[in-house]
Design a protein around this motif. Structure first.
Motif, PDB file in Angstrom:
ATOM      1  N   ALA A 185      -1.832   1.997 -10.072  1.00 60.02           N
ATOM      2  CA  ALA A 185      -1.805   1.731  -8.719  1.00 60.02           C
ATOM      3  C   ALA A 185      -3.074   1.048  -8.256  1.00 60.02           C
ATOM      4  N   ALA A 186      -4.102   1.573  -8.742  1.00 61.34           N
ATOM      5  CA  ALA A 186      -5.606   0.730  -8.692  1.00 61.34           C
ATOM      6  C   ALA A 186      -5.520  -0.595  -9.180  1.00 61.34           C
ATOM      7  N   GLN A 187      -4.751  -0.932 -10.258  1.00 59.92           N
ATOM      8  CA  GLN A 187      -4.702  -2.138 -10.882  1.00 59.92           C
ATOM      9  C   GLN A 187      -3.908  -3.351  -9.893  1.00 59.92           C
ATOM     10  N   VAL A 188      -2.717  -2.541  -9.329  1.00 62.05           N
ATOM     11  CA  VAL A 188      -1.955  -3.523  -8.563  1.00 62.05           C
ATOM     12  C   VAL A 188      -2.359  -3.520  -7.141  1.00 62.05           C
ATOM     13  N   ILE A 204      -9.734   1.628  -3.966  1.00 56.66           N
ATOM     14  CA  ILE A 204      -9.624   1.329  -5.250  1.00 56.66           C
ATOM     15  C   ILE A 204     -10.646   1.822  -6.136  1.00 56.66           C
ATOM     16  N   ARG A 205     -11.716   2.047  -5.780  1.00 55.25           N
ATOM     17  CA  ARG A 205     -12.869   2.421  -6.362  1.00 55.25           C
ATOM     18  C   ARG A 205     -12.557   3.902  -7.032  1.00 55.25           C
ATOM     19  N   ARG A 206     -12.053   4.673  -5.864  1.00 56.83           N
ATOM     20  CA  ARG A 206     -11.783   6.112  -6.160  1.00 56.83           C
ATOM     21  C   ARG A 206     -10.682   6.132  -7.082  1.00 56.83           C
ATOM     22  N   LEU A 207      -9.986   5.379  -7.175  1.00 60.21           N
ATOM     23  CA  LEU A 207      -8.625   5.423  -8.089  1.00 60.21           C
ATOM     24  C   LEU A 207      -9.312   5.117  -9.608  1.00 60.21           C
ATOM     25  N   VAL A 262       0.815  -1.264   0.022  1.00 55.04           N
ATOM     26  CA  VAL A 262      -0.105  -0.035   0.034  1.00 55.04           C
ATOM     27  C   VAL A 262       0.669   1.310   0.005  1.00 55.04           C
ATOM     28  N   VAL A 263       2.108   1.302   1.093  1.00 49.48           N
ATOM     29  CA  VAL A 263       2.696   2.384   0.880  1.00 49.48           C
ATOM     30  C   VAL A 263       3.552   2.530  -0.504  1.00 49.48           C
ATOM     31  N   GLU A 264       3.880   1.449  -1.147  1.00 42.61           N
ATOM     32  CA  GLU A 264       4.687   1.763  -2.428  1.00 42.61           C
ATOM     33  C   GLU A 264       3.763   2.218  -3.397  1.00 42.61           C
ATOM     34  N   GLN A 265       2.401   1.744  -3.497  1.00 42.90           N
ATOM     35  CA  GLN A 265       1.589   2.429  -4.437  1.00 42.90           C
ATOM     36  C   GLN A 265       1.143   3.874  -4.161  1.00 42.90           C
ATOM     37  N   ARG A 266       1.217   4.282  -3.020  1.00 39.67           N
ATOM     38  CA  ARG A 266       0.955   5.648  -2.406  1.00 39.67           C
ATOM     39  C   ARG A 266       2.193   6.580  -2.873  1.00 39.67           C
ATOM     40  N   SER A 276      -4.944  -7.478  -3.384  1.00 38.90           N
ATOM     41  CA  SER A 276      -6.189  -7.618  -2.520  1.00 38.90           C
ATOM     42  C   SER A 276      -7.194  -8.870  -3.179  1.00 38.90           C
ATOM     43  N   HIS A 277      -6.560  -9.635  -4.283  1.00 37.20           N
ATOM     44  CA  HIS A 277      -7.674 -10.575  -4.779  1.00 37.20           C
ATOM     45  C   HIS A 277      -7.923 -11.647  -3.856  1.00 37.20           C
ATOM     46  N   ARG A 278      -7.227 -11.980  -2.824  1.00 33.46           N
ATOM     47  CA  ARG A 278      -7.452 -13.216  -1.656  1.00 33.46           C
ATOM     48  C   ARG A 278      -7.577 -12.517  -0.587  1.00 33.46           C
ATOM     49  N   PRO A 279      -8.640 -11.793  -0.167  1.00 34.81           N
ATOM     50  CA  PRO A 279      -8.647 -10.958   1.265  1.00 34.81           C
ATOM     51  C   PRO A 279      -8.406 -11.684   2.392  1.00 34.81           C
TER      52      PRO A 279
END
Length: 880
Positions: free
Chosen positions: A419-422, A447-450, A402-406, A427-430
């Motif tokens: 970042a949204a795709q990553v 993710i939806r906001r992005l 999460v920090v890396e995508q930020r 989070s595919h298997r939460p």
């Protein structure tokens, strides 16, 4: 020789006694003249005082001459002879009165003279008596001497000479003749005194640049004029005959006062050196990412300000992944350098401390440049120093992602879609990576906001809002928000193992070990609180596991920390595996039967507070789901504008589920993790056709509508009110504890109650985002209160806590426990007493104990610390 010295002493004695009024009068007359009083008093007063002083001086001289008598040699001999026993000098001058011509009598007389002559050899000079206290009972001579000393300190002896000038000149000249005064005032930052021009005898004067010269002319205009070449003025130069003139010295030159009684000075300018600044050590960072950079600043007078400029070093950036694109323009960071509050600023060392963990440059190559400035505006700058800007490090894998995508989003706005795709892939298997449902739902919301940004574009405000949400999510994932002690313990172990693999610093190791210790204590409390009484016949026989105590576990964790700090990660990993096995055995033992018993008031308070924390967490999750439903409802309403009027919302939601199967599956997995399997069917049913539920208000896909908190904000507010009231009752029922930890627990619970009250008001007003923020604050306060309450119970050493933790001071045979030591590293006695006869220098642990003792002594000597802390440190020193 004694006669001559005694006669000289007599001269001094008689001069002093005869003429002491003379120099007393002289002191009284000269002191006002040296202070310049004759220049300011009226002429009549000056002449009258002069006449009185002259008459008094003549009288004292006349009296002294009359009293003085020059001492004779006979007087000196008599004074010396009076100090000798038997007056031998007078005896030598005597003649034999009787017995003359009698040999025996003459022999006796000769022997007598020989004895007297021998005594004269011991003659010594007699000191004079210079005391005149009997003649001066009021101490007038001391008063005059004091006035003279003050005049010498604050006046000038050269002013006495002006009396003759005033007396010799005409009356008009004395009254209205040309007179001048002048001062040179150096800049205040130099700390140098003001110079009086009339006191400067030499014609060469060195002054700092920026000094201000003030000259005043008295008498008729035009009698005196001022000329100077030090100000460098070319415009608006006042007339040279102005009665008062002032100008600033900017260059070397001359200042002259032309006319009767004028003067001239050559002014030499002292160069003001530019300040300098240097980095005195490498940049350091603590466990939370706060940087510390020491520096040294110097100037010939004083440094007034300074800045540190931190700029991205693009050439050293590892341009991979999200950093391959060109970065968005971003200004360098400029912060003020700390300056001493008091004392000398000409030469000082300070520490630049700041936290850049949330800045886009955190953990990236940058250059730091320090610049300082003096009062003249001159600057000194260091060479750009390449460093890695310290920031908080994350060890939990999903938090790091999460920090890396930020970071990538802050690097360039074009990385938002990537970042949204990553994040969606991560989070595919939460159910395998997220500790609770709240963190997963928050990530889905981000993710939806992005993904929505791809259509509407990413503005600076939206970007800042998204990166702030990502940071809060990463911190929550890293620190964890679990109420269950066992899950928190596993979480702390995982973070510590990640730190071992990633090479954490000593500060990060210390922080993670502290977290592990706190989680261990909470877990032990949980085992004791959930234990059921038994007869002891079904105790599992697991070898040494029967004698493992909490102190031994603490010793094992101390050894792990020591190995990690020494870089022996392989051995530390082995001990960590042993610790994991011990914790698993403790869990099995607790499942089969423990040594529990009736709960103490402290244990009951801990259990009630933990239950309140779980209820508040559940309520916060439901409020977040309600907020998500509002967001989804807004999107569905936008899609319905393109639908036929007869198409219901349930069918539209079913279509949406068909378009995003992966997302719904991930949500179902998360729901299964939380033990709410019934939600899947409810969500599916709503997606297929229960669109009528939206008519009455917010929809509820959490499956908890029957619990009174699903879709009704009013019911959520009522539950929040019940939790607040329960916390109030819990606070009133807390056991009486003392100490800082107990005070911290009380303050934390009070803060939690206030946050709950605010959350309740927000829920009643329909402000779900505000309510979630207040609930998050309440959760943090409850966790702090739970931790502080456990620490307070431990500090008070209550019997209830000892029974709850299951600790003991020794084994069954009464021998000291292995590695059971007091805070100074000494082995505990068989009865749990502190101290022993063993050497304090036997191993590394004892060396660290000595360092601890030295640190306690150093802190106890700092009187600026709070009195409660000083008392606590002294009690420690008295005990150990």
């Amino acid at each position: 020789m004694p006669i001559a010295l005694t006669r000289a002493g007599l001269v001094a004695e008689r001069v002093t006694q005869a003429f002491w009024p003379v120099w007393t009068v002289l002191f009284v007359v000269f002191a006002p003249l040296m202070m310049g009083w004759h220049e300011i008093v009226p002429l009549e007063v000056l002449w009258g005082s002069g006449v009185i002083a002259a008459l008094t001086l003549l009288y004292t001289l006349y009296r002294g001459v009359r009293v003085f008598a020059w001492p004779s040699e006979a007087e000196a001999i008599a004074r010396v002879d009076a100090r000798l026993p038997g007056r031998p000098i007078a005896a030598l001058n005597d003649s034999q009165a009787i017995g003359a011509g009698d040999p025996a009598s003459e022999a006796v007389w000769a022997a007598h003279l020989d004895r007297m002559a021998a005594k004269t050899r011991d003659a010594r000079a007699v000191e004079p008596d210079l005391r005149v206290s009997s003649k001066d009972p009021f101490g007038l001579r001391y008063m005059a001497l004091l006035v003279m000393v003050v005049a010498l300190l604050f006046g000038s002896i050269w002013r006495v000479g002006t009396v003759a000038d005033m007396a010799s000149g005409a009356d008009a000249t004395l009254v209205t003749g040309p007179v001048w005064e002048g001062w040179i005032e150096p800049p205040a930052y130099t700390g140098k005194p003001t110079l009086y021009l009339a006191d400067i005898i030499a014609n060469r004067v060195q002054i700092p640049q920026g000094s201000f010269v003030t000259i005043r002319l008295y008498g008729d205009t035009g009698d005196l004029t001022v000329s100077e070449t030090v100000s460098g003025r070319t415009d608006d130069i006042p007339p040279a005959t102005d009665q008062q003139q002032g100008f600033e010295v900017t260059q070397s030159g001359t200042i002259s006062i032309d006319g009767d009684g004028g003067a001239r000075w050559n002014i030499l300018l002292l160069d003001d050196q530019a300040p300098t600044v240097d980095l005195t050590g490498p940049v350091e960072a603590d466990a939370n990412g706060e940087m510390s950079q020491p520096f040294l600043a110097m100037d010939d007078y004083a440094v007034v300000a300074g800045t540190a400029t931190i700029a991205l070093d693009l050439a050293r950036v590892d341009r991979r992944y999200g950093l391959t694109v060109d970065p968005d323009p971003r200004d360098a960071v400029v912060i003020d350098l700390p300056m001493p509050f008091s004392g000398d600023r000409a030469d000082f060392e300070e520490m630049l401390i700041d936290d850049f963990s949330e800045h886009p440059f955190a953990n990236m190559p940058v250059t730091i440049t320090l610049q300082v400035e003096d009062a003249l505006g001159q600057t000194g700058t260091t060479e750009p120093e390449p460093i890695i800007l310290p920031g908080r490090r994350f060890f939990q894998p999903i938090a790091r992602a999460v920090v890396e995508q930020r970071r990538d989003i802050l690097w360039s706005k074009t990385n938002a879609v990537r970042a949204a795709q990553v994040l969606r892939a991560v989070s595919h298997r939460p159910d395998d990576i997220f500790p609770d449902e709240t963190t997963y739902l928050r990530l889905r919301f981000i993710i939806r906001r992005l993904e929505n940004i791809e259509e509407v574009g990413l503005t600076d405000d939206v970007r800042d809002e998204v990166v702030d949400a990502l940071w809060e999510l990463a911190v929550q994932l890293e620190e964890g928000s679990l109420a269950d002690a066992r899950a928190r313990l596993e979480r702390a172990q995982e973070r510590l193992e990640e730190a071992m693999r990633n090479g954490a610093s000593d500060e990060e190791i210390a922080e993670l070990m502290q977290e592990l210790r706190e989680a261990m204590n909470d877990y032990m409390n949980m085992l004791a609180q959930n234990a059921e009484p038994n007869d002891g016949t079904d105790q599992p026989q697991q070898g040494e596991s029967q004698t493992i105590t909490q102190d031994e576990l603490q010793a094992l964790m101390d050894r792990i920390q020591e190995l990690m700090e020494e870089g022996r990660m392989a051995e530390a990993m082995e001990l960590m595996e042993q610790l994991n096995e011990l914790m698993e055995n403790l869990q099995v033992t607790q499942g089969e039967g423990g040594e529990g018993g009736p709960q103490t008031p402290g244990q009951q308070s801990m259990e009630d507070l933990a239950e309140t924390l779980r209820d508040q967490q559940q309520l916060s999750d439901e409020a977040f789901r309600e907020l998500q439903e509002q967001f989804n409802q807004g999107q569905q309403d936008g899609q319905q504008q393109g639908q036929q009027p007869g198409q219901d919302q349930g069918q539209q939601q079913g279509q949406q589920q068909g378009q995003q199967p992966g997302q719904q599956q991930g949500q179902q997995g998360q729901d299964g993790q939380q033990g709410q399997g019934g939600q899947q069917g409810q969500q599916q049913g709503q997606g297929q056709g229960q669109g009528d539920n939206t008519q009455g208000g917010l929809t509820d896909d959490s499956g908890q509508g029957g619990e009174g908190g699903g879709g009704d904000a009013g019911s959520l507010a009522e539950r929040q009110q019940a939790l607040r009231q329960g916390l109030n009752q819990l606070r009133d029922g807390l056991p009486g504890l003392t100490g800082d930890a107990a005070d911290n627990a009380e303050r934390s619970l009070e803060r939690a109650e206030g946050a709950m009250d605010n959350a309740e008001d927000a829920l009643r007003e329909g402000d779900l985002p505000g309510a979630i923020d207040q609930q998050a604050e309440a959760l943090d306060a409850l966790r702090d209160g739970l931790r502080s309450l456990g620490q307070a119970l431990a500090e008070n050493q209550t019997d209830e806590l000892r029974e709850g933790q299951g600790t003991q001071t020794g084994n069954a045979e009464g021998r000291p426990e292995p590695e059971r030591r007091d805070p100074l590293g000494r082995q505990m006695g068989t009865q749990g007493q502190f101290g022993s006869e063993e050497s304090m220098l036997q191993d590394e642990l004892n060396r660290r104990a000595e360092e601890l003792l030295r640190e306690l002594r150093d802190r106890s000597s700092e009187q600026t610390r709070p009195q409660e802390e000083l008392d606590y440190l002294r009690r420690l020193l008295d005990r150990f």
